[in-house]
Design a protein around this motif. Structure first.
Motif, PDB file in Angstrom:
ATOM      1  N   VAL A 210       2.334  -1.919   0.298  1.00 17.69           N
ATOM      2  CA  VAL A 210       2.070  -3.126  -0.464  1.00 17.69           C
ATOM      3  C   VAL A 210       1.862  -2.950  -1.966  1.00 17.69           C
ATOM      4  N   ASP A 211       1.355  -1.730  -2.159  1.00 16.21           N
ATOM      5  CA  ASP A 211       1.103  -1.183  -3.454  1.00 16.21           C
ATOM      6  C   ASP A 211       1.729  -0.074  -4.211  1.00 16.21           C
ATOM      7  N   ASP A 212       2.520  -0.445  -5.254  1.00 22.00           N
ATOM      8  CA  ASP A 212       3.277   0.875  -5.794  1.00 22.00           C
ATOM      9  C   ASP A 212       2.502   1.883  -6.206  1.00 22.00           C
ATOM     10  N   ASN A 213       1.361   1.669  -6.593  1.00 21.73           N
ATOM     11  CA  ASN A 213       0.398   2.633  -7.172  1.00 21.73           C
ATOM     12  C   ASN A 213      -0.260   3.235  -6.265  1.00 21.73           C
ATOM     13  N   PHE A 214      -0.432   2.971  -5.056  1.00 22.64           N
ATOM     14  CA  PHE A 214      -0.995   3.708  -3.832  1.00 22.64           C
ATOM     15  C   PHE A 214      -0.591   5.294  -3.753  1.00 22.64           C
ATOM     16  N   ARG A 215      -1.617   6.064  -3.706  1.00 17.71           N
ATOM     17  CA  ARG A 215      -1.350   7.699  -3.590  1.00 17.71           C
ATOM     18  C   ARG A 215      -2.407   7.911  -2.324  1.00 17.71           C
ATOM     19  N   SER A 216      -1.710   8.879  -1.763  1.00 19.35           N
ATOM     20  CA  SER A 216      -2.400   9.350  -0.337  1.00 19.35           C
ATOM     21  C   SER A 216      -3.662  10.379  -1.006  1.00 19.35           C
ATOM     22  N   THR A 217      -4.290  10.717  -0.005  1.00 23.07           N
ATOM     23  CA  THR A 217      -5.657  11.776  -0.494  1.00 23.07           C
ATOM     24  C   THR A 217      -4.944  13.187  -1.291  1.00 23.07           C
ATOM     25  N   LYS A 218      -3.483  13.449  -1.130  1.00 17.93           N
ATOM     26  CA  LYS A 218      -3.047  14.403  -1.693  1.00 17.93           C
ATOM     27  C   LYS A 218      -2.482  14.077  -3.218  1.00 17.93           C
ATOM     28  N   GLY A 219      -2.858  12.818  -3.399  1.00 15.18           N
ATOM     29  CA  GLY A 219      -2.397  12.349  -4.803  1.00 15.18           C
ATOM     30  C   GLY A 219      -0.836  11.965  -4.939  1.00 15.18           C
ATOM     31  N   GLU A 220      -0.240  12.110  -3.652  1.00 21.97           N
ATOM     32  CA  GLU A 220       1.119  11.726  -3.505  1.00 21.97           C
ATOM     33  C   GLU A 220       1.380  10.242  -3.378  1.00 21.97           C
ATOM     34  N   LYS A 221       2.685   9.842  -3.725  1.00 23.23           N
ATOM     35  CA  LYS A 221       3.206   8.510  -3.287  1.00 23.23           C
ATOM     36  C   LYS A 221       3.720   8.841  -1.963  1.00 23.23           C
ATOM     37  N   VAL A 222       3.688   7.659  -1.048  1.00 18.40           N
ATOM     38  CA  VAL A 222       3.799   7.883   0.376  1.00 18.40           C
ATOM     39  C   VAL A 222       5.305   7.789   0.531  1.00 18.40           C
ATOM     40  N   LEU A 223       5.899   6.329   0.029  1.00 19.29           N
ATOM     41  CA  LEU A 223       7.404   6.375  -0.123  1.00 19.29           C
ATOM     42  C   LEU A 223       7.894   5.687  -1.263  1.00 19.29           C
ATOM     43  N   ASP A 224       8.931   6.170  -1.435  1.00 21.25           N
ATOM     44  CA  ASP A 224       9.384   5.405  -2.829  1.00 21.25           C
ATOM     45  C   ASP A 224       9.722   3.863  -2.799  1.00 21.25           C
ATOM     46  N   MET A 225       9.719   3.310  -3.651  1.00 24.55           N
ATOM     47  CA  MET A 225       9.948   1.685  -3.458  1.00 24.55           C
ATOM     48  C   MET A 225      10.983   1.156  -2.546  1.00 24.55           C
ATOM     49  N   GLN A 226      12.390   2.020  -2.770  1.00 20.62           N
ATOM     50  CA  GLN A 226      13.471   1.468  -1.961  1.00 20.62           C
ATOM     51  C   GLN A 226      13.235   1.668  -0.528  1.00 20.62           C
ATOM     52  N   LYS A 227      12.401   2.988  -0.130  1.00 20.80           N
ATOM     53  CA  LYS A 227      12.240   2.873   1.255  1.00 20.80           C
ATOM     54  C   LYS A 227      11.014   2.146   1.708  1.00 20.80           C
ATOM     55  N   ALA A 228      10.170   1.765   1.007  1.00 22.64           N
ATOM     56  CA  ALA A 228       9.166   0.791   1.140  1.00 22.64           C
ATOM     57  C   ALA A 228       9.684  -0.419   1.551  1.00 22.64           C
ATOM     58  N   MET A 229      10.695  -0.834   0.551  1.00 18.88           N
ATOM     59  CA  MET A 229      11.252  -2.105   0.690  1.00 18.88           C
ATOM     60  C   MET A 229      12.185  -2.280   2.008  1.00 18.88           C
ATOM     61  N   ARG A 230      12.668  -1.099   2.296  1.00 19.17           N
ATOM     62  CA  ARG A 230      13.665  -0.919   3.763  1.00 19.17           C
ATOM     63  C   ARG A 230      12.645  -1.043   4.986  1.00 19.17           C
ATOM     64  N   LEU A 231      11.600  -0.443   4.934  1.00 20.90           N
ATOM     65  CA  LEU A 231      10.626  -0.593   6.015  1.00 20.90           C
ATOM     66  C   LEU A 231       9.956  -2.156   6.195  1.00 20.90           C
ATOM     67  N   ASN A 232       9.811  -2.708   4.770  1.00 26.04           N
ATOM     68  CA  ASN A 232       9.302  -3.999   4.939  1.00 26.04           C
ATOM     69  C   ASN A 232      10.274  -4.892   5.852  1.00 26.04           C
TER      70      ASN A 232
END
Ligand code: GLU
Length: 305
Positions: A210-232
């Motif tokens: 949902v949120d492009d600024n979301f970070r995991s507890t490791k401080g990392e982005k989970v999926l880049d925008m394009q991959k997130a778009m494809r999963l959605n």
């Protein structure tokens, strides 16, 4: 400004005043034992607000919703190579159908039906040291402040009656699209489906889509925008068995359901909503969950279309 809490409460009350229709999934013995009147919803917004109603803090079996999490981890590890072994088309068939696989030469139509999820499980086994452990770590890193675990009881219960899934996995293996021992793949698949979460944990977990600024507890982005778009996009077209068109039509959000009665849906850039009520409609989706989400997006005017 939408008053989510009052929309949640009004909608919840309206649905509770109507008959609780449908049947609890009974083909997995442990799932048949659930109290069918439990019902909860949680909304999490990009602004960080959280709203809940009913049994939103009760753990339940997320079943197929977990397929999106396993897919996310695999997509991150392997990138677009995964699409050589699993498609992105709605199946128009039941989640556990065997028939299409014959004509499609063992390439499942999409990663959200059982056959496709098994191929994803197989990829994770091949590319991790311990797929069960790494999937759990991945989820706990994106769902802080919680402890997410497999339910051994539910995994074993499903395994004890998993004839169709066992057939599916062996059938795909016969086409060469499963690399590992089918028993290993099935053990991982049954554990993945047995994950237990609350509506609150689900809506927090899926904020990475949902949120492009979301970070995991490791401080990392989970999926880049394009991959997130494809999963959605895959959730939008394939997330609700052969009721995916109906969900799109009525609710207008990407999402994923599970036979435990959970539904996760999200609006990119706005919010994540998780609903849970165990009684399923004829297509295997939570009856109350579907009704709730239809009213929710219409009252908040927040379908993506
Ligand atoms: N564990 C379930 C099965 O394989 C998952 C089904 C679902 O939630 O769609 O039958």
């Amino acid at each position: 400004m939408i008053n989510y809490q009052s929309v949640l409460q009004d909608t919840y009350q309206k649905i509770c005043s109507e008959e609780n229709t449908g049947e609890v999934a009974s083909y997995i013995p442990e799932l048949a034992k659930i109290n069918p009147d439990q019902f909860g919803v949680c909304v999490k917004t990009v602004g960080g607000e959280e709203y809940g109603v009913g049994d939103w803090k009760a753990k339940f079996s997320i079943q197929s919703i977990s397929k999106v999490l396993a897919l996310s981890l695999t997509y991150n590890l392997l990138g677009d190579k995964i699409w050589d072994r699993v498609g992105v088309e709605p199946s128009g068939n039941a989640f556990n159908s065997l028939t299409q696989l014959e004509t499609d030469n063992g390439i499942p139509r999409n990663p959200l039906i059982n056959a496709g999820a098994m191929v994803i499980c197989d990829m994770l086994i091949s590319h991790t040291d311990d797929a069960k452990k790494e999937l759990l770590e991945f989820i706990n890193q994106i769902c802080p402040d919680s402890k997410i675990e497999y339910s051994e009881k539910i995994a074993q219960s499903e395994k004890s009656v998993g004839y169709r899934n066992i057939a599916l996995c062996n059938f795909i293996k016969s086409f060469g699209n499963i690399e590992n021992d089918p028993q290993l793949v099935l053990d991982f698949y049954f554990h993945m489906c047995s994950l237990e979460m609350t509506c609150q944990e689900l809506s927090n977990t899926f904020m990475f889509l949902v949120d492009d600024n979301f970070r995991s507890t490791k401080g990392e982005k989970v999926l880049d925008m394009q991959k997130a778009m494809r999963l959605n996009a895959i959730m939008q077209t394939c997330g609700f068995y052969d009721e995916s068109g109906e969900f799109s039509f009525r609710v207008g959000l990407p999402g994923k359901s599970g036979v435990g009665g959970g539904i996760l849906a999200l609006h990119p850039d706005k919010y994540c909503v998780a609903a849970w009520s165990p009684k399923l409609n004829a297509k295997g989706n939570s009856s109350r969950g579907m009704k709730f989400l239809e009213l929710f997006t219409s009252k908040t005017k927040s379908a993506i279309f």
